[in-house]
Design an enzyme around this catalytic site. Sequence first.
Site, mmCIF file in Angstrom:
data_model
loop_
_atom_site.group_PDB
_atom_site.id
_atom_site.type_symbol
_atom_site.label_atom_id
_atom_site.label_comp_id
_atom_site.label_asym_id
_atom_site.label_seq_id
_atom_site.Cartn_x
_atom_site.Cartn_y
_atom_site.Cartn_z
ATOM 1 C CB CYS A 84 -0.876 -0.032 1.253
ATOM 2 S SG CYS A 84 -1.615 1.539 1.684
ATOM 3 C CD GLU A 85 -0.162 5.401 -3.885
ATOM 4 O OE1 GLU A 85 -0.883 6.407 -3.954
ATOM 5 O OE2 GLU A 85 0.436 4.922 -4.866
ATOM 6 C CG HIS A 86 -2.431 5.548 1.125
ATOM 7 N ND1 HIS A 86 -3.644 4.972 0.801
ATOM 8 C CD2 HIS A 86 -2.205 6.490 0.178
ATOM 9 C CE1 HIS A 86 -4.131 5.553 -0.287
ATOM 10 N NE2 HIS A 86 -3.281 6.466 -0.675
ATOM 11 C CG HIS A 87 -0.573 3.255 6.117
ATOM 12 N ND1 HIS A 87 -1.810 3.154 5.504
ATOM 13 C CD2 HIS A 87 -0.673 4.255 7.021
ATOM 14 C CE1 HIS A 87 -2.624 4.055 6.023
ATOM 15 N NE2 HIS A 87 -1.970 4.731 6.951
ATOM 16 C CD GLN A 125 -8.294 -4.312 -3.795
ATOM 17 O OE1 GLN A 125 -7.981 -4.295 -2.612
ATOM 18 N NE2 GLN A 125 -9.338 -4.979 -4.242
ATOM 19 C CG HIS A 153 -6.058 -3.424 1.777
ATOM 20 N ND1 HIS A 153 -5.383 -2.575 0.944
ATOM 21 C CD2 HIS A 153 -6.989 -4.056 1.013
ATOM 22 C CE1 HIS A 153 -5.882 -2.686 -0.290
ATOM 23 N NE2 HIS A 153 -6.858 -3.580 -0.257
ATOM 24 C CB CYS A 155 -2.854 -0.174 5.943
ATOM 25 S SG CYS A 155 -3.999 -0.259 4.559
#
Length: 194
Positions: A84-87, A125, A153, A155
């Site tokens: 995941c690019e956020h976390h 995703q 996920h 995250c």
Amino acid sequence: MAQEPEVRAGLDELADHYHRILQLLGEDPTREGLLKTPMRVAKAMQFLTQGYTQDAHQVLTGALFKENYSQMVIVKDIDFFSLCEHHMLPFYGKAHVAYIPNGYITGLSKIARVVDIYAHRLQVQERMTLQIKECIEQTLRPLGVMVVIEARHMCMQMRGVEKQNSITTTSEFSGAFNQAKTRQEFMNLLHHQS
């Protein structure tokens, strides 16, 4: 025997950053258990993001065959792992891909390779689903493409809302799959147990 992943430029610098991250987390990177950790993590991150150095279109065109088959081709239950690019935490699951050929087919394993290439990048995703669909659409020029991804996920499981059993499903489709009947046929075949 598993092949050692290709080392990309910047590996030593990446390891230096992980050494500093360990310090910032309150760890002692010189203790025995952590001595090799920065390099291990750097190599792992290069492997997990190797999709940036690979061309999914080239993979498909490398096994392109003229064929007059015009019914649905489905490759389902393609396992994948992504970050995941956020976390920068993993998300993982299964991708299901269908296309209706328009004079050309590709090797079945190439569909799975396309999924891997886009999964081995920092991702969301939704974008990954779209990228897989667009790659197949632009390269094979089929009568239609549909991609469904089901994923868990970390995250959401390890932090934040901590929901262990949630699954996220995304879909993208084009061409013949714009017809509800064709989409339903794909979904029926997808959930058919052999």
